[in-house]
Design a protein around this motif. Sequence first.
Motif, PDB file in Angstrom:
ATOM      1  N   GLN A  51      46.841  44.901  33.120  1.00 28.95           N
ATOM      2  CA  GLN A  51      45.821  46.338  33.420  1.00 28.95           C
ATOM      3  C   GLN A  51      46.969  47.571  33.760  1.00 28.95           C
ATOM      4  O   GLN A  51      46.638  48.331  33.708  1.00 28.95           O
ATOM      5  N   THR A  59      51.589  43.329  35.644  1.00 27.35           N
ATOM      6  CA  THR A  59      49.728  43.193  36.617  1.00 27.35           C
ATOM      7  C   THR A  59      48.707  42.660  35.055  1.00 27.35           C
ATOM      8  O   THR A  59      48.391  43.574  34.488  1.00 27.35           O
ATOM      9  N   LYS A  61      45.278  41.429  34.131  1.00 22.16           N
ATOM     10  CA  LYS A  61      44.104  40.749  34.433  1.00 22.16           C
ATOM     11  C   LYS A  61      42.902  40.351  33.418  1.00 22.16           C
ATOM     12  O   LYS A  61      43.461  39.880  32.384  1.00 22.16           O
ATOM     13  N   THR A  62      42.352  39.016  34.018  1.00 25.62           N
ATOM     14  CA  THR A  62      41.109  38.033  33.134  1.00 25.62           C
ATOM     15  C   THR A  62      39.777  38.433  33.123  1.00 25.62           C
ATOM     16  O   THR A  62      39.573  39.367  34.098  1.00 25.62           O
ATOM     17  N   SER A  66      39.583  39.014  37.943  1.00 27.28           N
ATOM     18  CA  SER A  66      41.450  38.350  38.767  1.00 27.28           C
ATOM     19  C   SER A  66      42.318  39.160  38.128  1.00 27.28           C
ATOM     20  O   SER A  66      42.427  38.859  37.230  1.00 27.28           O
ATOM     21  N   THR A  67      43.041  39.578  39.522  1.00 26.91           N
ATOM     22  CA  THR A  67      44.447  40.027  38.742  1.00 26.91           C
ATOM     23  C   THR A  67      45.840  39.541  38.957  1.00 26.91           C
ATOM     24  O   THR A  67      45.708  38.430  40.217  1.00 26.91           O
ATOM     25  N   TYR A  68      47.051  39.099  38.496  1.00 27.19           N
ATOM     26  CA  TYR A  68      48.037  37.945  38.812  1.00 27.19           C
ATOM     27  C   TYR A  68      49.588  39.203  38.108  1.00 27.19           C
ATOM     28  O   TYR A  68      49.315  39.463  37.104  1.00 27.19           O
ATOM     29  N   ASN A  69      49.979  39.037  39.399  1.00 29.92           N
ATOM     30  CA  ASN A  69      51.320  39.444  39.364  1.00 29.92           C
ATOM     31  C   ASN A  69      52.816  39.177  38.293  1.00 29.92           C
ATOM     32  O   ASN A  69      52.396  37.913  38.767  1.00 29.92           O
TER      33      ASN A  69
END
Length: 228
Positions: A51, A59, A61-62, A66-69
């Motif tokens: 993203q 970052t 995104k799925t 949801s986003t993950y760093n």
Amino acid sequence: MATNRAPPSEQEMKTRIITHMNTQHSRELSHYLRHYAGLSARAATASPAIQDMNLAGMTIKTRNGSTYNVPFSPPLSSWAEARPRVIAMDVTAREALGISDIYLTEWARPRGFDWIPLGGVVFYYICYAGLPWVAPGSAVWETLRVVFPGGPEWFLWIVRSIFWLVFGIHTVEVYLLDKWKLQKHGVPRFSWVWWKWAGNIFVEGVTTWKRLDSIIAAKRAQKEEKKH
């Protein structure tokens, strides 16, 4: 008269990297999510996409939003470091997850001798499914009395007695093929390719392992040739 093109801006370089990763390397993004963010294999393969990205990390995104760093450790000093860094991160993630750099994306039908054990197991399941028709006085009963050693009584005992043994062995083989081969070589669990291989080993057995190993060996040989 030729004109000198200006070097790409920081924003252009960033955009190119993000576009390339999202279109060509979604598998690697799933590895990052599994290793660096602790996601399950199922969650990590849900259409991951970068993203945003900066010199400190990504970052991702799925599909569910949801986003993950995923940080770069240490941070990049310039965008020129991005390519070797993301490659190194994928190597680290795959080694930690036990994933090979050889990916299995196809299924291969049985060939040659493979059909013999497959046919035998299928025949056994047909026999088990047909037990209700093996009744005294039936045509099947009389045929077994003539052609089967021990007659229909012995046939019934054998087919019933070994069902759970046969079923259990082949179920364990599905589990082991998934754990030792399919997951290692990047086959998403319950994908169409996964079901084909799992179905094969459930009714075919050990020859499935040999056929799969030959495909992986051929892929590795092709990869080695490209290096030279």
